[in-house]
Design a protein around this motif. Structure first.
Motif, PDB file in Angstrom:
ATOM      1  N   LYS A  46      -6.728   2.169   9.114  1.00 56.82           N
ATOM      2  CA  LYS A  46      -6.423   2.809   7.831  1.00 56.82           C
ATOM      3  C   LYS A  46      -7.665   3.373   7.135  1.00 56.82           C
ATOM      4  O   LYS A  46      -7.556   4.290   6.333  1.00 56.82           O
ATOM      5  CB  LYS A  46      -5.679   1.823   6.921  1.00 56.82           C
ATOM      6  N   ARG A  47      -8.821   2.806   7.458  1.00 55.91           N
ATOM      7  CA  ARG A  47     -10.052   3.390   6.915  1.00 55.91           C
ATOM      8  C   ARG A  47     -10.247   4.805   7.424  1.00 55.91           C
ATOM      9  O   ARG A  47     -10.882   5.623   6.776  1.00 55.91           O
ATOM     10  CB  ARG A  47     -11.266   2.566   7.376  1.00 55.91           C
ATOM     11  N   HIS A 103      -3.683   2.448   2.534  1.00 54.23           N
ATOM     12  CA  HIS A 103      -5.098   2.207   2.255  1.00 54.23           C
ATOM     13  C   HIS A 103      -5.566   0.980   3.038  1.00 54.23           C
ATOM     14  O   HIS A 103      -4.748   0.147   3.422  1.00 54.23           O
ATOM     15  CB  HIS A 103      -5.314   1.973   0.751  1.00 54.23           C
ATOM     16  N   PRO A 104      -6.891   0.872   3.250  1.00 54.21           N
ATOM     17  CA  PRO A 104      -7.372  -0.278   4.040  1.00 54.21           C
ATOM     18  C   PRO A 104      -7.371  -1.581   3.230  1.00 54.21           C
ATOM     19  O   PRO A 104      -8.399  -2.207   3.049  1.00 54.21           O
ATOM     20  CB  PRO A 104      -8.787   0.138   4.441  1.00 54.21           C
ATOM     21  N   VAL A 105      -6.207  -1.942   2.737  1.00 50.46           N
ATOM     22  CA  VAL A 105      -6.045  -3.187   1.980  1.00 50.46           C
ATOM     23  C   VAL A 105      -5.000  -4.023   2.713  1.00 50.46           C
ATOM     24  O   VAL A 105      -3.881  -3.578   2.901  1.00 50.46           O
ATOM     25  CB  VAL A 105      -5.533  -2.897   0.548  1.00 50.46           C
ATOM     26  N   PRO A 106      -5.370  -5.233   3.159  1.00 48.78           N
ATOM     27  CA  PRO A 106      -4.391  -6.031   3.893  1.00 48.78           C
ATOM     28  C   PRO A 106      -3.203  -6.400   3.007  1.00 48.78           C
ATOM     29  O   PRO A 106      -3.338  -6.494   1.787  1.00 48.78           O
ATOM     30  CB  PRO A 106      -5.162  -7.296   4.283  1.00 48.78           C
ATOM     31  N   HIS A 159      -7.835   5.730  -8.337  1.00 51.79           N
ATOM     32  CA  HIS A 159      -7.420   4.418  -7.832  1.00 51.79           C
ATOM     33  C   HIS A 159      -7.482   4.411  -6.305  1.00 51.79           C
ATOM     34  O   HIS A 159      -8.051   3.508  -5.690  1.00 51.79           O
ATOM     35  CB  HIS A 159      -6.001   4.124  -8.325  1.00 51.79           C
ATOM     36  N   ARG A 178      -3.221  -2.976 -15.831  1.00 56.53           N
ATOM     37  CA  ARG A 178      -3.250  -1.740 -16.621  1.00 56.53           C
ATOM     38  C   ARG A 178      -1.849  -1.136 -16.756  1.00 56.53           C
ATOM     39  O   ARG A 178      -1.465  -0.651 -17.817  1.00 56.53           O
ATOM     40  CB  ARG A 178      -4.185  -0.762 -15.918  1.00 56.53           C
ATOM     41  N   TYR A 190       2.949   6.588  -8.096  1.00 52.86           N
ATOM     42  CA  TYR A 190       3.051   5.869  -9.375  1.00 52.86           C
ATOM     43  C   TYR A 190       3.259   6.888 -10.485  1.00 52.86           C
ATOM     44  O   TYR A 190       2.337   7.617 -10.837  1.00 52.86           O
ATOM     45  CB  TYR A 190       1.777   5.076  -9.634  1.00 52.86           C
ATOM     46  N   ARG A 241      -3.490  -9.380   0.740  1.00 55.18           N
ATOM     47  CA  ARG A 241      -4.352  -9.141  -0.404  1.00 55.18           C
ATOM     48  C   ARG A 241      -3.582  -8.450  -1.540  1.00 55.18           C
ATOM     49  O   ARG A 241      -3.813  -8.721  -2.713  1.00 55.18           O
ATOM     50  CB  ARG A 241      -5.515  -8.269   0.066  1.00 55.18           C
ATOM     51  N   HIS A 247     -11.014   4.349  -5.100  1.00 54.71           N
ATOM     52  CA  HIS A 247     -11.608   3.006  -5.218  1.00 54.71           C
ATOM     53  C   HIS A 247     -11.146   2.097  -4.084  1.00 54.71           C
ATOM     54  O   HIS A 247     -11.932   1.325  -3.539  1.00 54.71           O
ATOM     55  CB  HIS A 247     -11.222   2.368  -6.552  1.00 54.71           C
ATOM     56  N   LEU A 248      -9.837   2.169  -3.771  1.00 55.46           N
ATOM     57  CA  LEU A 248      -9.320   1.293  -2.726  1.00 55.46           C
ATOM     58  C   LEU A 248      -9.955   1.632  -1.374  1.00 55.46           C
ATOM     59  O   LEU A 248     -10.100   0.762  -0.521  1.00 55.46           O
ATOM     60  CB  LEU A 248      -7.791   1.418  -2.625  1.00 55.46           C
ATOM     61  N   ARG A 249     -10.300   2.904  -1.188  1.00 56.87           N
ATOM     62  CA  ARG A 249     -10.927   3.293   0.080  1.00 56.87           C
ATOM     63  C   ARG A 249     -12.427   3.080   0.056  1.00 56.87           C
ATOM     64  O   ARG A 249     -13.010   2.630   1.033  1.00 56.87           O
ATOM     65  CB  ARG A 249     -10.640   4.765   0.371  1.00 56.87           C
ATOM     66  N   LYS A 268      -5.319  -2.523 -11.659  1.00 54.74           N
ATOM     67  CA  LYS A 268      -4.339  -1.453 -11.816  1.00 54.74           C
ATOM     68  C   LYS A 268      -2.988  -2.032 -12.245  1.00 54.74           C
ATOM     69  O   LYS A 268      -2.284  -1.457 -13.081  1.00 54.74           O
ATOM     70  CB  LYS A 268      -4.225  -0.678 -10.497  1.00 54.74           C
ATOM     71  N   LEU A 324       0.386   2.824  -0.974  1.00 55.97           N
ATOM     72  CA  LEU A 324      -0.520   1.703  -1.236  1.00 55.97           C
ATOM     73  C   LEU A 324      -0.977   1.070   0.078  1.00 55.97           C
ATOM     74  O   LEU A 324      -2.159   0.833   0.298  1.00 55.97           O
ATOM     75  CB  LEU A 324       0.172   0.666  -2.131  1.00 55.97           C
ATOM     76  N   ARG A 351      -6.350  -2.574   9.627  1.00 61.92           N
ATOM     77  CA  ARG A 351      -7.218  -2.274   8.494  1.00 61.92           C
ATOM     78  C   ARG A 351      -8.282  -1.234   8.852  1.00 61.92           C
ATOM     79  O   ARG A 351      -8.561  -0.312   8.081  1.00 61.92           O
ATOM     80  CB  ARG A 351      -7.871  -3.568   8.007  1.00 61.92           C
ATOM     81  N   LEU A 376      -9.186   0.917 -12.634  1.00 60.32           N
ATOM     82  CA  LEU A 376      -8.462   1.423 -11.471  1.00 60.32           C
ATOM     83  C   LEU A 376      -9.122   0.990 -10.181  1.00 60.32           C
ATOM     84  O   LEU A 376      -8.778   1.476  -9.111  1.00 60.32           O
ATOM     85  CB  LEU A 376      -8.423   2.960 -11.527  1.00 60.32           C
ATOM     86  N   SER A 377     -10.078   0.045 -10.285  1.00 59.85           N
ATOM     87  CA  SER A 377     -10.886  -0.216  -9.107  1.00 59.85           C
ATOM     88  C   SER A 377     -10.210  -1.098  -8.069  1.00 59.85           C
ATOM     89  O   SER A 377     -10.639  -1.146  -6.940  1.00 59.85           O
ATOM     90  CB  SER A 377     -12.233  -0.805  -9.507  1.00 59.85           C
ATOM     91  N   ASN A 378      -9.162  -1.819  -8.431  1.00 60.71           N
ATOM     92  CA  ASN A 378      -8.429  -2.552  -7.412  1.00 60.71           C
ATOM     93  C   ASN A 378      -6.976  -2.749  -7.836  1.00 60.71           C
ATOM     94  O   ASN A 378      -6.575  -2.339  -8.924  1.00 60.71           O
ATOM     95  CB  ASN A 378      -9.110  -3.896  -7.105  1.00 60.71           C
ATOM     96  N   VAL A 379      -6.197  -3.377  -6.958  1.00 61.75           N
ATOM     97  CA  VAL A 379      -4.764  -3.527  -7.204  1.00 61.75           C
ATOM     98  C   VAL A 379      -4.511  -4.444  -8.404  1.00 61.75           C
ATOM     99  O   VAL A 379      -3.624  -4.196  -9.222  1.00 61.75           O
ATOM    100  CB  VAL A 379      -4.065  -4.070  -5.937  1.00 61.75           C
TER     101      VAL A 379
END
Lengths: 300, 265
Positions: A76-77, B112-115, A100, B11, A89, B118, A103-105, B8, B109, A73, B2-5
């Motif tokens: 990836k930052r 990105h720093p998303v585990p 999007h 949406r 998408y 999650r 926001h995720l970052r 989104k 996807l 994690r 669009l602020s998170n999975v």
């Protein structure tokens, strides 16, 4: 300070087949590193391991000193990533997709995103599915660069970009390098690697066969130069010259393979009446050949 | 949006959700409007036949088609409503991970720093939210129909059976999510989920008619959904909790298997 990328005997096998084995890489911060090899050599496998999409069978990979698995994690930052054959998408607009991603970052400087879009001449209001391959690639580039990551990993980045934008892309990479950030590019396009990279690693059949700086790679590249003469020249004019690795004669046309300087060959040809000359840029395959002679690919 | 999975994902479905809503509302509302013509004719009960009639596999093991409960159970809740909910969640849950993986969008996807866990959790939450929104609309449509035709029935119990159906849909959606997360294969996930849903339905529906199936009825999620007749008796806490627990276990399985495996190119 830990290296940007460091791998230690990295290996990934699928059953009895090794996609990569014993990859030992060390890429310093601030370097632009080219990862070269034909399709299927293991470039993408290495990259996907660094990003923790796939897990090594043995060995390990560190990015900024963080383990690719445990530190994923945090890695990836600090990393921007452009996959090969990018899929986005397709029901979103360019701007929506990038928002999007931002926001995720978190902490993305939106004016910088717009600046990148402008530089790449990209209209962000269009739906992704209406975009050509080249335009999709541009969105991919923007999302890889937009958070000013410490490391940008790109898999075949300039595929689909037209020449003008390729230049812009090269400048974007130069700027990243000038800021002391690191770039890792996989490619099989030699001119691109020559233009961008400080050092290259050559991977073949899953093994890292050489890591070298670009200058010495070029010196050892095999150039092919084709002369058309008004009259067939004597057969052995070129064979004994320094650097010549092969000569093919077909009537009045002569194809000479040369490693290193072309000087002696050109001067020898000039003694005859030359109607035309063609020089072929050495391809990656040629470089492989110049390194490994006629050694056959190892087949398991 | 669009602020998170999670947001989104919701949406992304705004168009398909609109059509689902229209369909669910119409089918439920219109069905209820037929109630007066059916309740006036008690001879309809004859189609139920004797206790072993195959008809009971399609309308449930009920005594009276013409009572409000008998009508709603047989026409809507025994098959149609749960089936719609399951189709809705199975389609969504199998595209959540496996669908994105097959399209290739998962790479970006996950860069990105998303585990990974999650991503699974947020996709689950999106399914949960849209499913229960759809269930709420179904309930409102049936309640509106009941009001129009002046049906004597408890709106609260109507809500209970709708929630129970949504819990069933959630369980099969979670199954689709777990299969997709573990395998990355959308076709396989949707096929297995569908096959198991049909099996569960038949097990519950045929058990009263086929003696050998009887002991198996209680393991069918369809039995947990409607076996205790929530429309007449309210939500059975044990059955509802079992369905919810099944979803929770499948969600955990989805997250764990997805964390551990390689992502396909």
């Amino acid at each position: 300070m830990a290296a940007a990328i460091e791998t230690d005997r990295l290996r990934k096998s699928y059953g009895s087949v090794s996609a990569i084995s014993d990859i030992d890489l060390e890429i310093q911060r601030g370097e632009v590193f080219g990862y070269l090899g034909p399709n299927g050599a293991g470039k993408t496998t290495t990259i996907r391991t660094l990003l923790d999409f796939i897990r090594p069978t043995s060995g390990k990979a560190l990015v900024f000193g963080l383990d690719s698995r445990e530190g994923s994690r945090d890695i990836k930052r600090r990393v921007g990533y452009l996959p090969s054959d990018i899929a986005l998408y397709d029901r979103m607009k360019g701007e929506e997709l990038l928002r999007h991603s931002a926001h995720l970052r978190g902490g993305v400087d939106w004016p910088f995103v717009l600046e990148l879009a402008e530089r790449l001449d990209m209209d962000l209001s269009r739906q992704i599915r209406t975009l050509s391959r080249g335009n999709t690639q541009k969105i991919g580039l923007i999302q890889a660069f937009m958070h000013r990551p410490d490391l940008i990993i790109m898999d075949e980045p300039s595929s689909g970009l037209d020449p003008l934008l390729q230049q812009e892309f090269y400048e974007m990479v130069d700027e990243v390098k000038a800021e002391g950030r690191t770039v890792f590019i996989s490619s099989h396009i030699l001119p691109e690697v020559e233009r961008l990279c400080d050092r290259v690693g050559i991977i073949r059949e899953g093994r890292l066969v050489k890591v070298e700086n670009v200058e010495s790679l070029k010196e050892r590249a095999l150039h092919e130069i084709e002369f058309h003469f008004a009259h067939p020249p004597p057969a052995d004019v070129f064979t004994e010259l320094p650097g010549v690795r092969g000569v093919q004669v077909e009537g009045s046309a002569v194809l000479v393979s040369v490693m290193g300087s072309l000087d002696a060959v050109v001067k020898a040809a000039a003694r005859f009446e030359v109607t035309s000359v063609e020089s072929h840029e050495p391809s990656l395959e040629d470089i492989f050949l110049s390194y490994y002679g006629n050694e056959q690919p190892h087949v398991e | 949006m669009l602020s998170n999975v999670l947001l989104k994902t919701v949406r992304d479905q705004r168009r398909s959700f609109m059509w689902w809503s229209v369909g669910i509302v119409l089918v439920n509302f219109i069905t209820v409007l037929f109630y007066p013509s059916l309740s006036a004719a008690t001879e309809f009960n004859e189609i139920l036949g004797d206790d072993n009639s195959l008809m009971r596999a399609f309308v449930g093991d009920i005594a009276d088609l013409t009572s409000p409960e008998g009508f709603l159970n047989s026409q809507l809740f025994f098959l149609l409503v749960p089936l719609l909910f399951i189709v809705f969640t199975a389609a969504q849950s199998t595209s959540a991970i496996a669908g994105e993986e097959e399209k290739g969008t998962l790479d970006i996807l996950l860069s990105h720093p998303v585990p990974r866990w999650r991503v699974v959790a947020e996709k689950f939450a999106a399914m949960f939210a849209t499913l229960f929104a759809l269930a709420l609309l179904a309930w409102l449509a049936i309640a509106a129909g009941a009001l129009v035709v002046d049906m004597e029935i408890s709106y609260a119990r109507m809500l209970a059976v709708t929630v129970s159906a949504a819990l069933l849909g959630l369980a099969f959606g979670s199954l689709g999510l777990a299969l997709g997360s573990a395998t990355g294969n959308r076709g396989l996930s949707i096929g297995v989920t569908g096959a198991l849903a049909v099996t569960a339905y038949l097990l519950n529906a045929l058990a009263p008619l086929v003696e050998t199936l009887e002991p198996l009825q209680r393991v069918s999620p369809f039995y947990l959904y409607i076996g205790a007749d929530p429309l007449s008796n309210g939500l059975d806490p044990v059955h509802a909790a079992t369905l919810a627990a099944l979803s929770a276990v499948l969600l955990a399985t989805a997250a764990l298997t997805f964390e551990r495996r390689d992502i396909a190119v």
